[in-house]
Design a protein around this motif. Sequence first.
Motif, PDB file in Angstrom:
ATOM      1  N   ALA A 179       0.821  -1.214   0.000  1.00 16.44           N
ATOM      2  CA  ALA A 179       0.000   0.000   0.000  1.00 16.44           C
ATOM      3  C   ALA A 179       0.853   1.261   0.000  1.00 16.44           C
ATOM      4  O   ALA A 179       0.489   2.263  -0.616  1.00 16.44           O
ATOM      5  N   LEU A 180       1.981   1.221   0.690  1.00 17.67           N
ATOM      6  CA  LEU A 180       2.791   2.420   0.846  1.00 17.67           C
ATOM      7  C   LEU A 180       3.811   2.606  -0.261  1.00 17.67           C
ATOM      8  O   LEU A 180       4.350   3.707  -0.430  1.00 17.67           O
ATOM      9  N   ALA A 181       4.109   1.573  -1.020  1.00 14.34           N
ATOM     10  CA  ALA A 181       5.105   1.683  -2.083  1.00 14.34           C
ATOM     11  C   ALA A 181       4.561   2.483  -3.263  1.00 14.34           C
ATOM     12  O   ALA A 181       3.446   2.254  -3.724  1.00 14.34           O
ATOM     13  N   THR A 182       5.349   3.434  -3.740  1.00 14.94           N
ATOM     14  CA  THR A 182       4.992   4.160  -4.953  1.00 14.94           C
ATOM     15  C   THR A 182       5.214   3.288  -6.177  1.00 14.94           C
ATOM     16  O   THR A 182       4.426   3.298  -7.124  1.00 14.94           O
ATOM     17  N   ARG A 183       6.301   2.541  -6.175  1.00  9.25           N
ATOM     18  CA  ARG A 183       6.616   1.578  -7.228  1.00  9.25           C
ATOM     19  C   ARG A 183       7.146   0.303  -6.562  1.00  9.25           C
ATOM     20  O   ARG A 183       7.862   0.383  -5.562  1.00  9.25           O
ATOM     21  N   ILE A 184       6.806  -0.836  -7.140  1.00  5.34           N
ATOM     22  CA  ILE A 184       7.384  -2.106  -6.711  1.00  5.34           C
ATOM     23  C   ILE A 184       8.127  -2.703  -7.892  1.00  5.34           C
ATOM     24  O   ILE A 184       7.550  -2.888  -8.973  1.00  5.34           O
ATOM     25  N   VAL A 185       9.402  -2.954  -7.700  1.00  2.00           N
ATOM     26  CA  VAL A 185      10.224  -3.592  -8.719  1.00  2.00           C
ATOM     27  C   VAL A 185      10.451  -5.025  -8.277  1.00  2.00           C
ATOM     28  O   VAL A 185      11.057  -5.269  -7.228  1.00  2.00           O
ATOM     29  N   ARG A 186       9.962  -5.954  -9.079  1.00  2.00           N
ATOM     30  CA  ARG A 186      10.036  -7.365  -8.721  1.00  2.00           C
ATOM     31  C   ARG A 186      10.731  -8.131  -9.849  1.00  2.00           C
ATOM     32  O   ARG A 186      10.222  -8.209 -10.963  1.00  2.00           O
ATOM     33  N   VAL A 187      11.892  -8.668  -9.547  1.00  2.00           N
ATOM     34  CA  VAL A 187      12.632  -9.492 -10.510  1.00  2.00           C
ATOM     35  C   VAL A 187      12.829 -10.844  -9.835  1.00  2.00           C
ATOM     36  O   VAL A 187      13.738 -11.028  -9.021  1.00  2.00           O
ATOM     37  N   ALA A 188      11.943 -11.781 -10.161  1.00  2.00           N
ATOM     38  CA  ALA A 188      11.825 -13.001  -9.357  1.00  2.00           C
ATOM     39  C   ALA A 188      12.483 -14.229  -9.984  1.00  2.00           C
ATOM     40  O   ALA A 188      12.529 -15.282  -9.359  1.00  2.00           O
ATOM     41  N   ARG A 189      13.012 -14.094 -11.182  1.00  2.00           N
ATOM     42  CA  ARG A 189      13.557 -15.267 -11.863  1.00  2.00           C
ATOM     43  C   ARG A 189      15.061 -15.129 -12.067  1.00  2.00           C
ATOM     44  O   ARG A 189      15.591 -14.023 -12.246  1.00  2.00           O
ATOM     45  N   LEU A 190      15.729 -16.254 -12.081  1.00  4.83           N
ATOM     46  CA  LEU A 190      17.157 -16.287 -12.350  1.00  4.83           C
ATOM     47  C   LEU A 190      17.451 -15.752 -13.751  1.00  4.83           C
ATOM     48  O   LEU A 190      16.577 -15.749 -14.629  1.00  4.83           O
ATOM     49  N   GLY A 191      18.688 -15.327 -13.956  1.00  4.90           N
ATOM     50  CA  GLY A 191      19.110 -14.951 -15.297  1.00  4.90           C
ATOM     51  C   GLY A 191      19.154 -16.165 -16.213  1.00  4.90           C
ATOM     52  O   GLY A 191      19.066 -17.315 -15.772  1.00  4.90           O
ATOM     53  N   ALA A 192      19.304 -15.908 -17.506  1.00  8.83           N
ATOM     54  CA  ALA A 192      19.344 -16.997 -18.476  1.00  8.83           C
ATOM     55  C   ALA A 192      20.552 -17.894 -18.230  1.00  8.83           C
ATOM     56  O   ALA A 192      21.600 -17.424 -17.770  1.00  8.83           O
ATOM     57  N   PRO A 193      20.421 -19.175 -18.514  1.00 12.19           N
ATOM     58  CA  PRO A 193      21.567 -20.082 -18.343  1.00 12.19           C
ATOM     59  C   PRO A 193      22.753 -19.641 -19.188  1.00 12.19           C
ATOM     60  O   PRO A 193      22.582 -19.149 -20.315  1.00 12.19           O
ATOM     61  N   VAL A 194      23.941 -19.782 -18.625  1.00 13.06           N
ATOM     62  CA  VAL A 194      25.174 -19.442 -19.321  1.00 13.06           C
ATOM     63  C   VAL A 194      25.769 -20.730 -19.876  1.00 13.06           C
ATOM     64  O   VAL A 194      26.085 -21.654 -19.126  1.00 13.06           O
ATOM     65  N   ARG A 195      25.911 -20.791 -21.193  1.00 12.28           N
ATOM     66  CA  ARG A 195      26.430 -21.993 -21.818  1.00 12.28           C
ATOM     67  C   ARG A 195      27.900 -21.788 -22.171  1.00 12.28           C
ATOM     68  O   ARG A 195      28.250 -20.843 -22.870  1.00 12.28           O
ATOM     69  N   THR A 196      28.729 -22.659 -21.666  1.00 14.29           N
ATOM     70  CA  THR A 196      30.159 -22.566 -21.928  1.00 14.29           C
ATOM     71  C   THR A 196      30.769 -23.950 -21.855  1.00 14.29           C
ATOM     72  O   THR A 196      30.277 -24.834 -21.154  1.00 14.29           O
ATOM     73  N   SER A 197      31.840 -24.133 -22.599  1.00 18.98           N
ATOM     74  CA  SER A 197      32.549 -25.413 -22.586  1.00 18.98           C
ATOM     75  C   SER A 197      33.814 -25.350 -21.751  1.00 18.98           C
ATOM     76  O   SER A 197      34.620 -26.278 -21.763  1.00 18.98           O
ATOM     77  N   ALA A 198      33.999 -24.238 -21.016  1.00 14.85           N
ATOM     78  CA  ALA A 198      35.204 -24.100 -20.192  1.00 14.85           C
ATOM     79  C   ALA A 198      35.258 -25.228 -19.166  1.00 14.85           C
ATOM     80  O   ALA A 198      34.268 -25.491 -18.474  1.00 14.85           O
ATOM     81  N   PRO A 199      36.420 -25.902 -19.048  1.00 11.39           N
ATOM     82  CA  PRO A 199      36.505 -27.058 -18.143  1.00 11.39           C
ATOM     83  C   PRO A 199      36.328 -26.704 -16.671  1.00 11.39           C
ATOM     84  O   PRO A 199      35.908 -27.541 -15.876  1.00 11.39           O
ATOM     85  N   ASP A 200      36.639 -25.457 -16.294  1.00  9.77           N
ATOM     86  CA  ASP A 200      36.514 -25.069 -14.884  1.00  9.77           C
ATOM     87  C   ASP A 200      35.175 -24.420 -14.574  1.00  9.77           C
ATOM     88  O   ASP A 200      34.971 -23.860 -13.506  1.00  9.77           O
ATOM     89  N   HIS A 201      34.261 -24.485 -15.520  1.00 11.91           N
ATOM     90  CA  HIS A 201      32.945 -23.849 -15.355  1.00 11.91           C
ATOM     91  C   HIS A 201      31.975 -24.906 -14.818  1.00 11.91           C
ATOM     92  O   HIS A 201      31.305 -25.605 -15.567  1.00 11.91           O
ATOM     93  N   SER A 202      31.878 -25.019 -13.505  1.00 13.23           N
ATOM     94  CA  SER A 202      31.035 -26.034 -12.889  1.00 13.23           C
ATOM     95  C   SER A 202      29.580 -25.593 -12.888  1.00 13.23           C
ATOM     96  O   SER A 202      29.248 -24.448 -13.193  1.00 13.23           O
ATOM     97  N   ARG A 203      28.706 -26.492 -12.508  1.00  7.74           N
ATOM     98  CA  ARG A 203      27.288 -26.141 -12.399  1.00  7.74           C
ATOM     99  C   ARG A 203      27.059 -25.101 -11.314  1.00  7.74           C
ATOM    100  O   ARG A 203      26.109 -24.327 -11.374  1.00  7.74           O
ATOM    101  N   PHE A 204      27.956 -25.097 -10.310  1.00  7.62           N
ATOM    102  CA  PHE A 204      27.815 -24.101  -9.238  1.00  7.62           C
ATOM    103  C   PHE A 204      28.181 -22.714  -9.739  1.00  7.62           C
ATOM    104  O   PHE A 204      27.516 -21.729  -9.413  1.00  7.62           O
ATOM    105  N   THR A 205      29.221 -22.631 -10.553  1.00  5.29           N
ATOM    106  CA  THR A 205      29.573 -21.354 -11.163  1.00  5.29           C
ATOM    107  C   THR A 205      28.451 -20.863 -12.068  1.00  5.29           C
ATOM    108  O   THR A 205      28.096 -19.681 -12.057  1.00  5.29           O
ATOM    109  N   ALA A 206      27.883 -21.775 -12.831  1.00  4.07           N
ATOM    110  CA  ALA A 206      26.773 -21.397 -13.711  1.00  4.07           C
ATOM    111  C   ALA A 206      25.588 -20.869 -12.914  1.00  4.07           C
ATOM    112  O   ALA A 206      24.961 -19.868 -13.290  1.00  4.07           O
ATOM    113  N   PHE A 207      25.292 -21.546 -11.807  1.00  2.75           N
ATOM    114  CA  PHE A 207      24.177 -21.091 -10.964  1.00  2.75           C
ATOM    115  C   PHE A 207      24.494 -19.734 -10.344  1.00  2.75           C
ATOM    116  O   PHE A 207      23.625 -18.858 -10.267  1.00  2.75           O
TER     117      PHE A 207
END
Length: 324
Positions: free
Chosen positions: A124-152
């Motif tokens: 009720a009190l907010a003049t504007r609400i900015v809501r960005v609720a989703r993760l960024g797009a998946p990053v695709r790379t073949s780098a050997p040190d690019h783990s799933r944790f780094t991607a996340f």
Amino acid sequence: MSVYIAHRLFAAHDRALAADLAERIAAEIGPERVFLPFCDTDEEGLIAEVKGRRLFELDRERLGHLDAMVALLHGPSLDDGVCMEIGYAAASGIAVVVLTTDFQTYSLTETGPRLEFPDPLVQALATRIVRVARLGAPVRTSAPDHSRFTAFHLRNTAQTSAALDAAVEALLDLPDRGPQLAGTPAVAGTPAVIGASVYVEASPYTARGGDHLARACADAGHTVVVPQRFTATDAVAGALADLTAVCSAARLLADVSGPETPPGAALLIGAAAASGIRIAAYQPRPSFSHAHGREPNWRNLMVQYAVESHLDNGEAVLAWLAAA
């Protein structure tokens, strides 16, 4: 434009996020027009006889000279200091942009309308609400040190960056009309009516009957007003009615019991403080926080020093009600 950034102070990642936002806003309007608590009050290095009170005074002084606020709120447990600052700004007619990356929405009943935050007062009190609720797009790379944790991690940082950019855009898009901006209440400075009601805000955290404070006030001969937003068909309209009721009451009695001050109570304490309303906080079992070089605080310092009285039993409540 003078901008205040309201954010949770107690963890490094929260402070870093706020600093990132401040940097982006400063690039648009100039660093001298951005106030970043903790950073600009030099919280770690500040020396004062009562450090918590001095920090409150510095923040409140800046709250009185604003054109806009950007508040960072995430998750179902909303920081009580930030909520107090939102209430203060909104009741002063200051535009408030609220930024969240929470992917949950909330409702007061299982099938009720969805709200952006657990307490409809924030929406009720907010003049504007900015809501960005989703993760960024998946990053695709073949780098050997690019783990799933780094991607996340990269997907999360992308989400955060997009949210901060959206908040800056919303801030710059606010109507250029000085402090009385469209969409915000402007009730600060409204004098309380002599003999007006006591507004009683119960705590959702307490097991005891939520109306015990209201009954005590009524038994003492006072007219009592209780929140409408949790029972109203339109929760946001009920929240605005609650704000108006608090700022036209003679007193606010807020139960601040729980792990932190409930967000609605903190918002109303801020609004009442901006409006010159007498405020008491009821907390029968205080829990103290301790920070280096600062006196123990029984609540967030923005809440603790905004209230005139800390009440811990029924006799104290009656004494406060009887005091002139």
